[in-house]
Design a protein around this motif. Structure first.
Motif, short mmCIF file in Angstrom:
data_model
loop_
_atom_site.label_atom_id
_atom_site.label_comp_id
_atom_site.label_asym_id
_atom_site.label_seq_id
_atom_site.Cartn_x
_atom_site.Cartn_y
_atom_site.Cartn_z
N VAL A 195 -30.97 -24.80 25.45
CA VAL A 195 -29.61 -25.13 25.00
C VAL A 195 -28.80 -23.86 24.78
CG1 VAL A 195 -28.24 -26.19 23.15
CG2 VAL A 195 -30.32 -27.32 23.98
N ASP A 196 -29.39 -22.89 24.09
CA ASP A 196 -28.69 -21.64 23.81
C ASP A 196 -29.73 -20.57 23.46
OD1 ASP A 196 -27.14 -19.50 22.65
OD2 ASP A 196 -25.53 -20.92 22.34
N GLU A 197 -29.79 -19.51 24.23
CA GLU A 197 -30.79 -18.48 24.03
C GLU A 197 -30.61 -17.72 22.72
OE1 GLU A 197 -30.67 -15.97 27.43
OE2 GLU A 197 -31.63 -17.44 28.76
N ARG A 198 -29.42 -17.81 22.13
CA ARG A 198 -29.17 -17.07 20.90
C ARG A 198 -29.97 -17.60 19.71
NH1 ARG A 198 -22.79 -17.44 20.57
NH2 ARG A 198 -23.32 -19.55 21.26
N VAL A 199 -30.50 -18.82 19.81
CA VAL A 199 -31.29 -19.33 18.69
C VAL A 199 -32.55 -18.50 18.48
CG1 VAL A 199 -30.44 -21.67 18.97
CG2 VAL A 199 -32.56 -21.01 20.09
N GLY A 200 -32.93 -17.73 19.48
CA GLY A 200 -34.09 -16.85 19.33
C GLY A 200 -33.90 -15.84 18.22
N ALA A 201 -32.65 -15.66 17.77
CA ALA A 201 -32.38 -14.69 16.69
C ALA A 201 -33.00 -15.13 15.38
CB ALA A 201 -30.87 -14.49 16.52
N PHE A 202 -33.21 -16.46 15.16
CA PHE A 202 -33.84 -16.88 13.91
C PHE A 202 -35.12 -17.68 14.17
CE2 PHE A 202 -30.29 -19.79 14.71
CZ PHE A 202 -30.87 -21.06 14.62
N LEU A 203 -35.82 -17.31 15.23
CA LEU A 203 -37.14 -17.86 15.53
C LEU A 203 -38.15 -16.71 15.63
CD1 LEU A 203 -36.11 -20.52 18.20
CD2 LEU A 203 -36.86 -20.96 15.85
N PRO A 204 -39.44 -16.92 15.36
CA PRO A 204 -40.06 -18.21 15.03
C PRO A 204 -39.66 -18.67 13.63
CG PRO A 204 -41.64 -16.46 14.72
CD PRO A 204 -40.42 -15.83 15.33
N CYS A 205 -40.03 -19.92 13.33
CA CYS A 205 -39.78 -20.47 12.01
C CYS A 205 -40.55 -19.67 10.96
CB CYS A 205 -40.21 -21.93 11.95
SG CYS A 205 -39.40 -22.98 13.18
N GLN A 206 -39.97 -19.52 9.80
CA GLN A 206 -40.69 -18.83 8.75
C GLN A 206 -40.26 -19.31 7.37
OE1 GLN A 206 -39.82 -14.69 9.68
NE2 GLN A 206 -38.26 -14.61 8.10
N ILE A 207 -41.21 -19.35 6.46
CA ILE A 207 -40.97 -19.71 5.07
C ILE A 207 -41.47 -18.57 4.20
CG2 ILE A 207 -41.61 -21.28 3.20
CD1 ILE A 207 -41.87 -23.50 5.27
N SER A 208 -40.63 -18.14 3.26
CA SER A 208 -41.00 -17.07 2.34
C SER A 208 -41.48 -17.68 1.03
CB SER A 208 -39.81 -16.14 2.07
OG SER A 208 -39.38 -15.54 3.28
N VAL A 209 -42.51 -17.08 0.44
CA VAL A 209 -43.09 -17.57 -0.82
C VAL A 209 -43.13 -16.41 -1.80
CG1 VAL A 209 -45.05 -18.75 -1.88
CG2 VAL A 209 -44.53 -19.16 0.54
N TYR A 210 -42.59 -16.62 -3.00
CA TYR A 210 -42.56 -15.55 -3.99
C TYR A 210 -42.48 -16.16 -5.39
CZ TYR A 210 -37.53 -16.55 -3.68
OH TYR A 210 -36.31 -17.18 -3.66
N ARG A 211 -42.69 -15.34 -6.40
CA ARG A 211 -42.63 -15.76 -7.79
C ARG A 211 -41.28 -15.40 -8.39
NH1 ARG A 211 -46.02 -19.34 -9.93
NH2 ARG A 211 -45.91 -18.32 -11.99
N GLU A 212 -40.71 -16.35 -9.14
CA GLU A 212 -39.43 -16.10 -9.80
C GLU A 212 -39.32 -17.00 -11.03
OE1 GLU A 212 -35.33 -15.31 -7.82
OE2 GLU A 212 -35.36 -17.45 -8.31
N GLY A 213 -39.06 -16.41 -12.17
CA GLY A 213 -38.90 -17.19 -13.40
C GLY A 213 -40.13 -17.99 -13.78
N GLY A 214 -41.32 -17.45 -13.50
CA GLY A 214 -42.54 -18.14 -13.86
C GLY A 214 -42.93 -19.28 -12.94
N ARG A 215 -42.24 -19.43 -11.81
CA ARG A 215 -42.55 -20.48 -10.86
C ARG A 215 -42.70 -19.88 -9.46
NH1 ARG A 215 -38.91 -25.62 -11.13
NH2 ARG A 215 -40.89 -26.65 -10.69
N THR A 216 -43.34 -20.63 -8.57
CA THR A 216 -43.48 -20.19 -7.18
C THR A 216 -42.37 -20.83 -6.35
OG1 THR A 216 -45.88 -20.10 -7.46
CG2 THR A 216 -45.04 -20.06 -5.20
N VAL A 217 -41.68 -20.00 -5.57
CA VAL A 217 -40.54 -20.46 -4.80
C VAL A 217 -40.88 -20.40 -3.31
CG1 VAL A 217 -38.08 -20.10 -4.30
CG2 VAL A 217 -38.99 -19.54 -6.56
N MET A 218 -40.57 -21.47 -2.59
CA MET A 218 -40.64 -21.50 -1.13
C MET A 218 -39.20 -21.56 -0.62
SD MET A 218 -43.68 -24.34 -0.60
CE MET A 218 -43.06 -25.41 -1.93
N SER A 219 -38.83 -20.69 0.31
CA SER A 219 -37.46 -20.70 0.81
C SER A 219 -37.43 -20.33 2.29
CB SER A 219 -36.59 -19.71 0.02
OG SER A 219 -36.99 -18.37 0.25
N ALA A 220 -36.39 -20.80 2.95
CA ALA A 220 -36.20 -20.53 4.38
C ALA A 220 -34.72 -20.59 4.72
CB ALA A 220 -36.97 -21.55 5.22
N ILE A 221 -34.32 -19.82 5.71
CA ILE A 221 -32.96 -19.93 6.23
C ILE A 221 -32.77 -21.34 6.77
CG2 ILE A 221 -31.40 -19.12 8.04
CD1 ILE A 221 -32.64 -16.39 7.78
#
Length: 350
Positions: free
Chosen positions: A290-316
């Protein structure tokens, strides 16, 4: 720190994918042409439904005014199949599509009911008894199909739409919601609740108050970053996250830390940010076609980190970025990926 990095990424994509702003052509297409180009793929060429819900229903057309249709086209349904077209269609073009849809109406417009003050707490009880069986226990809607025939299944049953959705709540008035309860939708599982032995007027007001109360929150798929917070420690959550990734037919690629590769002298946080990368090669192939530019935010990824005493999962959030590419078919892909992101995170935290 991570949030700032993500927002910088979003800014990069905006500069990379937005392209020049073009003025509307003098000889712009008609509402019928615009519907055929942007809507018919999902809703069918005559609005009878497909992957998207049927629009060519008299009960719907008689209470859905032009403003409701235009707001629906503008906002879409974040997290569902319906993309928003705010960045793809001008207000005038959205109005032409709304006028074309309204042209299917045969009877006169229905008089919308008055909505009095209601109790959201009582409405929650009524919703659980009367509505949750179809629309989901929190109004999240029925499970969406992955391919055609879509919302129209082999049994010709329409998948109930999401009511707890920022796009729906932005478009629908209280009177529209109550009128839907009163009239139902002939040709769908939604029956009328306005009979003497059904819901009273006050009960419908309570239901409207409960549904409207969802608008006080924020749809997680309307933000640039999808985020789920967990009470699980990181070393327990990450293995659950990997299992959830695999259960959604993604291939896990690798796990690394955000500061991996920096020299020993570099300042690093006490709790590192872990990045999990994964991919669905089938989805990747379709997106790149469909559009080769989507390769700019691939592969998929999820970041995991600690914040405020809890574990956070986040992704664009691909859903929030896709309008920058001005391709409706890409929005459908990005909506699917965003929904998968959210489900993967929620299931890991189950």
């Amino acid at each position: 720190m991570l949030k700032r990095c993500i927002l910088l990424h979003c800014l990069f994509f905006a500069l990379f994918g937005s392209g020049p702003v073009q003025a509307e052509p003098t000889n712009s297409p008609s509402g019928k042409q615009l519907f055929r180009e942007h809507c018919a793929t999902c809703h069918g060429p005559s609005g009878r439904g497909g992957i998207g819900l049927p629009l060519h229903l008299e009960d719907f057309l008689r209470i859905a005014d032009r403003q409701y249709l235009m707001e629906t086209i503008k906002h879409g349904r974040p997290g569902r199949v319906m993309p928003g077209f705010a960045h793809l269609l001008t207000r005038t073009e959205r109005g032409r599509i709304a006028d074309f849809i309204e042209g299917w109406q045969k009877g006169p417009e229905a008089e919308l009911p008055e909505v009095g003050e209601g109790s959201a707490d009582h409405g929650a009880e009524l919703f659980e008894r009367n509505c949750a069986g179809c629309h989901g226990y929190k109004g999240q809607g029925g499970t969406q199909p992955k391919a055609a025939p879509g919302h129209i299944t082999g049994k010709k049953a329409v998948v109930p739409p999401a009511l707890n959705n920022s796009g729906f709540l932005a478009a629908a008035s209280d009177a529209f919601i109550k009128a839907t309860m009163l009239r139902g939708r002939e040709g769908t599982p939604m029956r009328a609740y306005g009979g003497a032995e059904e819901l009273t007027d006050q009960q419908m007001n309570d239901l409207v108050a409960y549904i409207r109360s969802w608008g006080q929150g924020v749809d997680p798929l309307a933000k640039p970053v999808i985020e789920v917070r967990s009470d699980l420690p990181m070393d327990e959550l990450i293995p659950m996250l990997k299992m959830s990734i695999n259960s959604h037919n993604f291939v896990f690629i690798r796990q690394q830390t955000l500061y991996e590769g920096l020299p020993p002298a570099a300042k690093k946080p006490d709790s590192p940010v872990h990045i999990l990368q994964f991919c669905s090669f089938g989805l990747l192939d379709k997106a790149l076609k469909v559009d080769e530019r989507v390769g700019a935010f691939l592969p998929c990824q999820i970041s995991v980190y600690r914040e405020g005493g809890r574990t956070v999962m986040s992704a664009i959030n691909p859903k929030a970025l896709s309008p920058l590419f001005h391709k409706p078919e890409l929005e459908l892909f990005c909506s699917l990926v965003s929904e998968k992101y959210l489900r993967i995170m929620q299931e890991a935290n189950f």
